[in-house]
Write a protein that holds these residues in place. Structure first.
Motif, PDB file in Angstrom:
ATOM      1  N   LEU A   1       0.828  -1.205   0.000  1.00  0.00           N
ATOM      2  CA  LEU A   1       0.000   0.000   0.000  1.00  0.00           C
ATOM      3  C   LEU A   1       0.861   1.253   0.000  1.00  0.00           C
ATOM      4  CD1 LEU A   1      -2.798   1.355   0.228  1.00  0.00           C
ATOM      5  CD2 LEU A   1      -2.557   1.165   2.711  1.00  0.00           C
ATOM      6  N   SER A   2       1.932   1.250   0.775  1.00  0.00           N
ATOM      7  CA  SER A   2       2.807   2.427   0.814  1.00  0.00           C
ATOM      8  C   SER A   2       3.461   2.670  -0.540  1.00  0.00           C
ATOM      9  CB  SER A   2       3.862   2.287   1.908  1.00  0.00           C
ATOM     10  OG  SER A   2       4.825   1.320   1.563  1.00  0.00           O
ATOM     11  N   ILE A   3       3.808   1.595  -1.249  1.00  0.00           N
ATOM     12  CA  ILE A   3       4.383   1.756  -2.588  1.00  0.00           C
ATOM     13  C   ILE A   3       3.333   2.326  -3.535  1.00  0.00           C
ATOM     14  CG2 ILE A   3       5.272   0.477  -4.576  1.00  0.00           C
ATOM     15  CD1 ILE A   3       6.695  -1.353  -2.585  1.00  0.00           C
ATOM     16  N   TRP A   4       2.102   1.848  -3.441  1.00  0.00           N
ATOM     17  CA  TRP A   4       1.023   2.366  -4.291  1.00  0.00           C
ATOM     18  C   TRP A   4       0.790   3.849  -4.014  1.00  0.00           C
ATOM     19  CZ3 TRP A   4      -3.760   4.547  -3.395  1.00  0.00           C
ATOM     20  CH2 TRP A   4      -4.567   4.669  -4.512  1.00  0.00           C
ATOM     21  N   ILE A   5       0.801   4.232  -2.756  1.00  0.00           N
ATOM     22  CA  ILE A   5       0.598   5.632  -2.394  1.00  0.00           C
ATOM     23  C   ILE A   5       1.735   6.491  -2.936  1.00  0.00           C
ATOM     24  CG2 ILE A   5       0.563   7.250  -0.438  1.00  0.00           C
ATOM     25  CD1 ILE A   5      -1.073   5.126   1.076  1.00  0.00           C
ATOM     26  N   ARG A   6       2.972   5.999  -2.840  1.00  0.00           N
ATOM     27  CA  ARG A   6       4.116   6.748  -3.363  1.00  0.00           C
ATOM     28  C   ARG A   6       3.989   6.939  -4.867  1.00  0.00           C
ATOM     29  NH1 ARG A   6       9.881   4.147  -2.983  1.00  0.00           N
ATOM     30  NH2 ARG A   6       8.856   2.897  -4.545  1.00  0.00           N
ATOM     31  N   HIS A   7       3.579   5.877  -5.580  1.00  0.00           N
ATOM     32  CA  HIS A   7       3.395   5.999  -7.029  1.00  0.00           C
ATOM     33  C   HIS A   7       2.248   6.954  -7.356  1.00  0.00           C
ATOM     34  CE1 HIS A   7       6.387   3.154  -8.354  1.00  0.00           C
ATOM     35  NE2 HIS A   7       5.905   2.220  -7.545  1.00  0.00           N
ATOM     36  N   GLY A   8       1.181   6.869  -6.570  1.00  0.00           N
ATOM     37  CA  GLY A   8       0.056   7.785  -6.779  1.00  0.00           C
ATOM     38  C   GLY A   8       0.458   9.237  -6.558  1.00  0.00           C
ATOM     39  N   HIS A   9       1.247   9.484  -5.528  1.00  0.00           N
ATOM     40  CA  HIS A   9       1.728  10.842  -5.252  1.00  0.00           C
ATOM     41  C   HIS A   9       2.606  11.334  -6.403  1.00  0.00           C
ATOM     42  CE1 HIS A   9       3.340  14.272  -3.080  1.00  0.00           C
ATOM     43  NE2 HIS A   9       4.565  13.827  -3.349  1.00  0.00           N
ATOM     44  N   GLY A  10       3.480  10.464  -6.892  1.00  0.00           N
ATOM     45  CA  GLY A  10       4.332  10.835  -8.024  1.00  0.00           C
ATOM     46  C   GLY A  10       3.513  11.127  -9.266  1.00  0.00           C
ATOM     47  N   TYR A  11       2.488  10.322  -9.516  1.00  0.00           N
ATOM     48  CA  TYR A  11       1.630  10.551 -10.680  1.00  0.00           C
ATOM     49  C   TYR A  11       0.906  11.888 -10.571  1.00  0.00           C
ATOM     50  CZ  TYR A  11      -2.050   9.982 -14.119  1.00  0.00           C
ATOM     51  OH  TYR A  11      -2.912  10.172 -15.172  1.00  0.00           O
ATOM     52  N   LEU A  12       0.355  12.163  -9.391  1.00  0.00           N
ATOM     53  CA  LEU A  12      -0.381  13.413  -9.215  1.00  0.00           C
ATOM     54  C   LEU A  12       0.525  14.639  -9.364  1.00  0.00           C
ATOM     55  CD1 LEU A  12      -2.707  12.527  -6.206  1.00  0.00           C
ATOM     56  CD2 LEU A  12      -3.365  12.778  -8.598  1.00  0.00           C
ATOM     57  N   THR A  13       1.723  14.573  -8.805  1.00  0.00           N
ATOM     58  CA  THR A  13       2.603  15.745  -8.828  1.00  0.00           C
ATOM     59  C   THR A  13       3.380  15.877 -10.131  1.00  0.00           C
ATOM     60  OG1 THR A  13       4.333  14.499  -7.689  1.00  0.00           O
ATOM     61  CG2 THR A  13       2.864  15.842  -6.323  1.00  0.00           C
ATOM     62  N   GLU A  14       3.857  14.768 -10.690  1.00  0.00           N
ATOM     63  CA  GLU A  14       4.699  14.849 -11.880  1.00  0.00           C
ATOM     64  C   GLU A  14       3.898  14.835 -13.177  1.00  0.00           C
ATOM     65  OE1 GLU A  14       7.442  11.639 -11.441  1.00  0.00           O
ATOM     66  OE2 GLU A  14       8.175  12.409  -9.510  1.00  0.00           O
ATOM     67  N   ASN A  15       2.929  13.949 -13.290  1.00  0.00           N
ATOM     68  CA  ASN A  15       2.178  13.826 -14.541  1.00  0.00           C
ATOM     69  C   ASN A  15       1.035  14.826 -14.649  1.00  0.00           C
ATOM     70  OD1 ASN A  15       3.914  11.732 -14.844  1.00  0.00           O
ATOM     71  ND2 ASN A  15       2.380  10.137 -15.006  1.00  0.00           N
ATOM     72  N   LEU A  16       0.313  15.040 -13.555  1.00  0.00           N
ATOM     73  CA  LEU A  16      -0.836  15.944 -13.603  1.00  0.00           C
ATOM     74  C   LEU A  16      -0.483  17.371 -13.185  1.00  0.00           C
ATOM     75  CD1 LEU A  16      -3.655  13.639 -12.171  1.00  0.00           C
ATOM     76  CD2 LEU A  16      -3.020  14.038 -14.557  1.00  0.00           C
ATOM     77  N   GLY A  17       0.693  17.570 -12.611  1.00  0.00           N
ATOM     78  CA  GLY A  17       1.132  18.908 -12.227  1.00  0.00           C
ATOM     79  C   GLY A  17       0.464  19.463 -10.983  1.00  0.00           C
ATOM     80  N   ILE A  18      -0.140  18.606 -10.188  1.00  0.00           N
ATOM     81  CA  ILE A  18      -0.763  19.052  -8.941  1.00  0.00           C
ATOM     82  C   ILE A  18       0.345  19.372  -7.943  1.00  0.00           C
ATOM     83  CG2 ILE A  18      -2.209  18.306  -6.994  1.00  0.00           C
ATOM     84  CD1 ILE A  18      -3.792  16.608  -8.960  1.00  0.00           C
ATOM     85  N   PRO A  19       0.244  20.495  -7.218  1.00  0.00           N
ATOM     86  CA  PRO A  19       1.283  20.781  -6.223  1.00  0.00           C
ATOM     87  C   PRO A  19       1.303  19.713  -5.121  1.00  0.00           C
ATOM     88  CG  PRO A  19      -0.456  22.450  -6.164  1.00  0.00           C
ATOM     89  CD  PRO A  19      -0.778  21.516  -7.273  1.00  0.00           C
ATOM     90  N   VAL A  20       2.424  19.635  -4.432  1.00  0.00           N
ATOM     91  CA  VAL A  20       2.599  18.620  -3.393  1.00  0.00           C
ATOM     92  C   VAL A  20       1.501  18.729  -2.340  1.00  0.00           C
ATOM     93  CG1 VAL A  20       4.129  17.826  -1.555  1.00  0.00           C
ATOM     94  CG2 VAL A  20       5.072  18.411  -3.782  1.00  0.00           C
TER      95      VAL A  20
ATOM     96  N   SER B   1      -1.605  17.090  -3.544  1.00  0.00           N
ATOM     97  CA  SER B   1      -1.553  15.631  -3.457  1.00  0.00           C
ATOM     98  C   SER B   1      -1.810  15.173  -2.025  1.00  0.00           C
ATOM     99  CB  SER B   1      -0.189  15.131  -3.930  1.00  0.00           C
ATOM    100  OG  SER B   1      -0.066  13.742  -3.747  1.00  0.00           O
ATOM    101  N   TYR B   2      -1.218  15.868  -1.059  1.00  0.00           N
ATOM    102  CA  TYR B   2      -1.465  15.535   0.354  1.00  0.00           C
ATOM    103  C   TYR B   2      -2.941  15.710   0.691  1.00  0.00           C
ATOM    104  CZ  TYR B   2       3.588  15.562   1.209  1.00  0.00           C
ATOM    105  OH  TYR B   2       4.925  15.310   1.201  1.00  0.00           O
ATOM    106  N   ALA B   3      -3.555  16.751   0.150  1.00  0.00           N
ATOM    107  CA  ALA B   3      -4.977  16.985   0.409  1.00  0.00           C
ATOM    108  C   ALA B   3      -5.830  15.857  -0.176  1.00  0.00           C
ATOM    109  CB  ALA B   3      -5.404  18.333  -0.169  1.00  0.00           C
ATOM    110  N   VAL B   4      -5.481  15.409  -1.385  1.00  0.00           N
ATOM    111  CA  VAL B   4      -6.220  14.313  -2.013  1.00  0.00           C
ATOM    112  C   VAL B   4      -6.146  13.058  -1.162  1.00  0.00           C
ATOM    113  CG1 VAL B   4      -6.207  12.710  -3.978  1.00  0.00           C
ATOM    114  CG2 VAL B   4      -6.036  15.174  -4.385  1.00  0.00           C
ATOM    115  N   PHE B   5      -4.929  12.704  -0.720  1.00  0.00           N
ATOM    116  CA  PHE B   5      -4.778  11.495   0.096  1.00  0.00           C
ATOM    117  C   PHE B   5      -5.394  11.671   1.482  1.00  0.00           C
ATOM    118  CE2 PHE B   5      -1.470  10.440  -3.034  1.00  0.00           C
ATOM    119  CZ  PHE B   5      -1.885   9.159  -3.350  1.00  0.00           C
ATOM    120  N   GLY B   6      -5.340  12.886   2.022  1.00  0.00           N
ATOM    121  CA  GLY B   6      -5.978  13.133   3.313  1.00  0.00           C
ATOM    122  C   GLY B   6      -7.490  12.978   3.231  1.00  0.00           C
ATOM    123  N   LEU B   7      -8.084  13.550   2.187  1.00  0.00           N
ATOM    124  CA  LEU B   7      -9.534  13.416   2.008  1.00  0.00           C
ATOM    125  C   LEU B   7      -9.931  11.966   1.722  1.00  0.00           C
ATOM    126  CD1 LEU B   7     -10.275  16.644  -0.048  1.00  0.00           C
ATOM    127  CD2 LEU B   7     -10.918  16.161   2.320  1.00  0.00           C
TER     128      LEU B   7
END
Length: 89
Positions: A39-58, A61-67
């Motif tokens: 799960l932690s690896i999936w979350i890390r990949h998801g964070h990378g996708y959101l910040t690097e591919n979609l351009g969402i600020p860090v 991404s924290y807000a998305v995972f928090g919600l």
């Protein structure tokens, strides 16, 4: 290499205590730890996708995972209460 060969040939392995059933690779505890690691690896990949591919600020991404965490907690709480209410009646 020689230390390993001596370990086997001198039967030093007999003096080592076996692994506790709690820490065996197929135990519930180790399976749960493996799932959390995946799960932690999936979350890390998801964070990378959101910040690097979609351009969402860090912080976004924290807000998305928090919600998502809050929503999942509420959902699991509702399911838990529904199951408890069914067992009480």
């Amino acid at each position: 290499k020689m230390a390993f060969i001596n370990f086997i040939s001198d039967e030093e392995w007999k003096s080592i205590e076996p692994v506790s059933p709690w820490f065996a690779p197929s135990s519930f505890l180790m399976s749960s730890m493996s799932a959390l690691f995946k799960l932690s690896i999936w979350i890390r990949h998801g964070h990378g996708y959101l910040t690097e591919n979609l351009g969402i600020p860090v912080w976004g991404s924290y807000a998305v995972f928090g919600l998502a965490t809050l929503f999942l907690g509420m959902l699991l709480g509702l399911v838990s209460e529904a199951l408890r209410a069914d067992s009480v009646t």
